[in-house]
Design a protein around this motif. Structure first.
Motif, mmCIF file in Angstrom:
data_model
loop_
_atom_site.group_PDB
_atom_site.id
_atom_site.type_symbol
_atom_site.label_atom_id
_atom_site.label_comp_id
_atom_site.label_asym_id
_atom_site.label_seq_id
_atom_site.Cartn_x
_atom_site.Cartn_y
_atom_site.Cartn_z
ATOM 1 N N GLY A 105 0.871 3.985 -2.855
ATOM 2 C CA GLY A 105 0.305 5.242 -2.374
ATOM 3 C C GLY A 105 -1.142 5.184 -1.932
ATOM 4 N N THR A 106 -1.604 4.003 -1.548
ATOM 5 C CA THR A 106 -2.998 3.880 -1.115
ATOM 6 C C THR A 106 -3.160 3.873 0.394
ATOM 7 O OG1 THR A 106 -2.878 1.476 -1.340
ATOM 8 C CG2 THR A 106 -3.753 2.709 -3.227
ATOM 9 N N ASN A 132 1.950 7.457 -5.522
ATOM 10 C CA ASN A 132 1.157 8.663 -5.657
ATOM 11 C C ASN A 132 -0.310 8.413 -6.009
ATOM 12 O OD1 ASN A 132 1.457 7.857 -8.286
ATOM 13 N ND2 ASN A 132 2.401 9.722 -9.010
ATOM 14 N N ALA A 133 -0.846 7.272 -5.633
ATOM 15 C CA ALA A 133 -2.255 6.990 -5.930
ATOM 16 C C ALA A 133 -3.162 8.008 -5.248
ATOM 17 C CB ALA A 133 -2.628 5.581 -5.487
ATOM 18 N N TYR A 134 -2.872 8.339 -4.010
ATOM 19 C CA TYR A 134 -3.599 9.355 -3.264
ATOM 20 C C TYR A 134 -2.582 10.300 -2.643
ATOM 21 C CZ TYR A 134 -7.344 5.863 -3.336
ATOM 22 O OH TYR A 134 -8.274 4.931 -3.732
ATOM 23 N N PRO A 135 -2.885 11.589 -2.623
ATOM 24 C CA PRO A 135 -1.950 12.515 -1.960
ATOM 25 C C PRO A 135 -1.914 12.261 -0.452
ATOM 26 C CG PRO A 135 -3.894 13.695 -2.764
ATOM 27 C CD PRO A 135 -4.016 12.263 -3.196
ATOM 28 N N ASP A 136 -0.720 12.300 0.102
ATOM 29 C CA ASP A 136 -0.564 12.113 1.552
ATOM 30 C C ASP A 136 -0.991 13.389 2.247
ATOM 31 O OD1 ASP A 136 0.018 10.865 3.918
ATOM 32 O OD2 ASP A 136 2.185 10.825 3.622
ATOM 33 N N GLN A 137 -1.607 13.263 3.398
ATOM 34 C CA GLN A 137 -2.104 14.430 4.107
ATOM 35 C C GLN A 137 -1.159 14.898 5.193
ATOM 36 O OE1 GLN A 137 -5.937 12.897 5.229
ATOM 37 N NE2 GLN A 137 -6.876 13.675 3.379
ATOM 38 N N LEU A 196 -2.076 6.311 3.866
ATOM 39 C CA LEU A 196 -1.540 7.591 4.302
ATOM 40 C C LEU A 196 -0.572 7.391 5.467
ATOM 41 C CD1 LEU A 196 -4.893 9.611 4.380
ATOM 42 C CD2 LEU A 196 -3.281 9.394 2.486
ATOM 43 N N CYS A 240 0.837 -1.211 0.000
ATOM 44 C CA CYS A 240 0.000 0.000 0.000
ATOM 45 C C CYS A 240 0.867 1.254 0.000
ATOM 46 C CB CYS A 240 -0.937 0.001 1.198
ATOM 47 S SG CYS A 240 -2.262 -1.222 1.091
#
Length: 55
Positions: free
Chosen positions: A18-19, A49-54, A21, A14
């Motif tokens: 990038g899935t 980079n699938a989802y931007p990290d917060q 965080l 993951c």
């Protein structure tokens, strides 16, 4: 060598795609799903980079 946590491979995959965080990885350590050492090892790698990290 110590054996890895059961979910190590899941969190590693993951992280690479990038899935997951950073905050979710920290919660996995808090809940005992992976160790702090495993967290350090996984997060030392580049995050996908699938989802931007917060964080």
């Amino acid at each position: 060598m110590e054996s890895q946590s059961t979910l190590y491979g899941f969190f590693e995959g993951c992280w690479k795609n990038g899935t997951v965080l950073t905050i979710e990885m920290k919660k996995a350590v808090e809940k005992g799903r992976i160790t702090q050492a495993e967290y350090d090892e996984i997060t030392a790698n580049e995050r996908g980079n699938a989802y931007p990290d917060q964080e």
